[in-house]
Structures are given as structure tokens and as C-alpha cells.
Design a protein around this motif. Structure first.
Motif, mmCIF file in Angstrom:
data_model
loop_
_atom_site.group_PDB
_atom_site.id
_atom_site.type_symbol
_atom_site.label_atom_id
_atom_site.label_comp_id
_atom_site.label_asym_id
_atom_site.label_seq_id
_atom_site.Cartn_x
_atom_site.Cartn_y
_atom_site.Cartn_z
ATOM 1 N N ALA A 61 105.144 -17.783 -51.607
ATOM 2 C CA ALA A 61 103.734 -18.131 -51.391
ATOM 3 C C ALA A 61 103.078 -18.591 -52.690
ATOM 4 O O ALA A 61 102.257 -19.513 -52.685
ATOM 5 N N SER A 62 103.437 -17.969 -53.810
ATOM 6 C CA SER A 62 102.891 -18.383 -55.105
ATOM 7 C C SER A 62 103.359 -19.783 -55.475
ATOM 8 O O SER A 62 102.584 -20.611 -55.954
ATOM 9 N N GLY A 63 104.643 -20.062 -55.258
ATOM 10 C CA GLY A 63 105.172 -21.397 -55.514
ATOM 11 C C GLY A 63 104.514 -22.438 -54.625
ATOM 12 O O GLY A 63 104.186 -23.547 -55.068
ATOM 13 N N LEU A 64 104.265 -22.082 -53.368
ATOM 14 C CA LEU A 64 103.570 -22.958 -52.440
ATOM 15 C C LEU A 64 102.149 -23.231 -52.919
ATOM 16 O O LEU A 64 101.686 -24.378 -52.925
ATOM 17 N N ALA A 65 101.467 -22.182 -53.364
ATOM 18 C CA ALA A 65 100.092 -22.332 -53.845
ATOM 19 C C ALA A 65 100.029 -23.219 -55.088
ATOM 20 O O ALA A 65 99.145 -24.081 -55.199
ATOM 21 N N ILE A 66 100.958 -23.037 -56.013
ATOM 22 C CA ILE A 66 100.973 -23.865 -57.220
ATOM 23 C C ILE A 66 101.266 -25.315 -56.859
ATOM 24 O O ILE A 66 100.637 -26.249 -57.382
ATOM 25 N N GLY A 67 102.211 -25.524 -55.964
ATOM 26 C CA GLY A 67 102.520 -26.883 -55.520
ATOM 27 C C GLY A 67 101.331 -27.553 -54.860
ATOM 28 O O GLY A 67 101.032 -28.724 -55.112
ATOM 29 N N ARG A 68 100.620 -26.810 -54.020
ATOM 30 C CA ARG A 68 99.422 -27.362 -53.366
ATOM 31 C C ARG A 68 98.336 -27.648 -54.391
ATOM 32 O O ARG A 68 97.663 -28.668 -54.329
ATOM 33 N N TYR A 69 98.159 -26.739 -55.334
ATOM 34 C CA TYR A 69 97.135 -26.913 -56.367
ATOM 35 C C TYR A 69 97.405 -28.160 -57.203
ATOM 36 O O TYR A 69 96.487 -28.900 -57.546
ATOM 37 N N GLN A 70 98.677 -28.410 -57.510
ATOM 38 C CA GLN A 70 99.034 -29.576 -58.307
ATOM 39 C C GLN A 70 99.139 -30.851 -57.476
ATOM 40 O O GLN A 70 99.308 -31.935 -58.025
ATOM 41 N N GLY A 71 99.071 -30.719 -56.174
ATOM 42 C CA GLY A 71 99.106 -31.884 -55.299
ATOM 43 C C GLY A 71 100.431 -32.636 -55.311
ATOM 44 O O GLY A 71 100.456 -33.858 -55.226
ATOM 45 N N VAL A 72 101.530 -31.910 -55.383
ATOM 46 C CA VAL A 72 102.851 -32.550 -55.449
ATOM 47 C C VAL A 72 103.205 -33.210 -54.116
ATOM 48 O O VAL A 72 102.866 -32.710 -53.054
ATOM 49 N N THR A 73 103.863 -34.351 -54.210
ATOM 50 C CA THR A 73 104.326 -35.051 -53.013
ATOM 51 C C THR A 73 105.822 -35.325 -53.052
ATOM 52 O O THR A 73 106.417 -35.666 -52.042
ATOM 53 N N ASP A 74 106.434 -35.196 -54.218
ATOM 54 C CA ASP A 74 107.876 -35.374 -54.381
ATOM 55 C C ASP A 74 108.542 -33.999 -54.381
ATOM 56 O O ASP A 74 108.036 -33.060 -55.004
ATOM 57 N N ILE A 75 109.662 -33.889 -53.694
ATOM 58 C CA ILE A 75 110.314 -32.582 -53.556
ATOM 59 C C ILE A 75 110.770 -32.019 -54.906
ATOM 60 O O ILE A 75 110.674 -30.808 -55.143
ATOM 61 N N ASN A 76 111.249 -32.868 -55.811
ATOM 62 C CA ASN A 76 111.658 -32.391 -57.140
ATOM 63 C C ASN A 76 110.464 -31.900 -57.944
ATOM 64 O O ASN A 76 110.540 -30.865 -58.611
ATOM 65 N N ASP A 77 109.367 -32.642 -57.887
ATOM 66 C CA ASP A 77 108.149 -32.201 -58.573
ATOM 67 C C ASP A 77 107.637 -30.896 -57.973
ATOM 68 O O ASP A 77 107.135 -30.021 -58.684
ATOM 69 N N GLY A 78 107.777 -30.762 -56.660
ATOM 70 C CA GLY A 78 107.351 -29.529 -55.998
ATOM 71 C C GLY A 78 108.174 -28.334 -56.434
ATOM 72 O O GLY A 78 107.641 -27.250 -56.692
ATOM 73 N N ALA A 79 109.486 -28.532 -56.537
ATOM 74 C CA ALA A 79 110.365 -27.438 -56.971
ATOM 75 C C ALA A 79 110.055 -27.036 -58.408
ATOM 76 O O ALA A 79 110.018 -25.846 -58.734
ATOM 77 N N ILE A 80 109.803 -28.015 -59.258
ATOM 78 C CA ILE A 80 109.467 -27.714 -60.659
ATOM 79 C C ILE A 80 108.125 -26.999 -60.731
ATOM 80 O O ILE A 80 107.970 -26.019 -61.466
ATOM 81 N N ALA A 81 107.154 -27.469 -59.960
ATOM 82 C CA ALA A 81 105.837 -26.821 -59.952
ATOM 83 C C ALA A 81 105.944 -25.384 -59.447
ATOM 84 O O ALA A 81 105.345 -24.465 -60.005
ATOM 85 N N GLY A 82 106.723 -25.176 -58.391
ATOM 86 C CA GLY A 82 106.892 -23.833 -57.840
ATOM 87 C C GLY A 82 107.577 -22.884 -58.799
ATOM 88 O O GLY A 82 107.297 -21.689 -58.820
ATOM 89 N N ALA A 83 108.463 -23.431 -59.621
ATOM 90 C CA ALA A 83 109.175 -22.593 -60.592
ATOM 91 C C ALA A 83 108.266 -22.144 -61.735
ATOM 92 O O ALA A 83 108.677 -21.326 -62.557
ATOM 93 N N LEU A 84 107.057 -22.642 -61.779
ATOM 94 C CA LEU A 84 106.113 -22.217 -62.822
ATOM 95 C C LEU A 84 105.669 -20.763 -62.669
ATOM 96 O O LEU A 84 104.996 -20.235 -63.549
#
Length: 113
Positions: free
Chosen positions: A33-56
Motif C-alpha cells: 500500500a505504501s508503494g502504491l501510494a508513492i507511485g500514485r503521488y509521483q504520478g507514474v505511468t511506466d511500470i519500471n518507474d512505478g517499481a522504482i518509485a514503490g521501492a522508495l
């Protein structure tokens, strides 16, 4: 089970009332859920960018895991127990947040509008 060096391993998570499985599901679900929230906050649309954002979520979770390994100590009946430092840091502090945070971030990218 007593090992070669006189130590024994016991699982104190959940007891015998059937609550154990839920306690193993809650941390990964919260990290996801935290990774999902960070991805949504950063507005990611690419799966690789989403995975990197979630790993934050790793730095914060790693710090809390290290602190937890020193704080969670149980003493009873002349014995004591605490998490093993290396597995706690590697598994709880790195592997769980990288995997589940990245999955959450990837889900955020796939479900982005």
C-alpha cells in the motif's frame, strides 16, 4: 530444538489461535500500500518507474527494522530472545520493502489514468 551452540528458535508470532497467518500478511500488505501510494503521488505511468518509485519505501522501513531488532527483546523464565540481526535487516529491512514496495508502485503505474 536446541542447536549446537545451545540456542533455540521459537516463533512467538500469533500464538495458536489462528491469528498467525494474518500477522504474516499485514506487513507486506502495508508495504504494498505504501508503494502504491508513492507511485500514485509521483504520478507514474511506466511500470519500471512505478517499481522504482514503490521501492522508495526501503530507507524508512530499513531504519525501523534496524531499530526494531534492538528494541524487540523478550526475557522470561531465565531466558531471553530477540531477532537475529542479519536476517532481520536483510529480510525485513531490504527484501520485503523492495519486493512489495515495487509491486505496489508497479500497480500504481498500471492503474494510472
Amino acid at each position: 530444538d536446541v542447536g549446537f551452540f545451545g540456542t533455540s528458535t521459537t516463533n512467538f508470532v500469533g500464538g495458536e489461535d489462528g491469528f498467525t497467518a494474518l500477522l504474516y500478511v499485514i506487513p507486506p500488505a502495508l508495504i504494498l500500500a505504501s508503494g502504491l501510494a508513492i507511485g500514485r503521488y509521483q504520478g507514474v505511468t511506466d511500470i519500471n518507474d512505478g517499481a522504482i518509485a514503490g521501492a522508495l519505501v526501503v530507507p524508512g522501513y530499513l531504519i525501523l527494522s534496524v531499530i526494531g531488532t534492538f528494541l524487540f527483546r523478550v526475557e522470561a523464565a531465565g531466558g531471553s530472545g530477540q531477532p537475529d540481526l542479519l536476517p532481520a535487516i536483510l529480510l525485513a529491512g531490504l527484501v520485503y520493502p523492495v519486493v512489495f514496495g515495487a509491486i505496489g508502485g508497479a500497480i500504481a503505474s498500471v492503474t494510472a489514468e
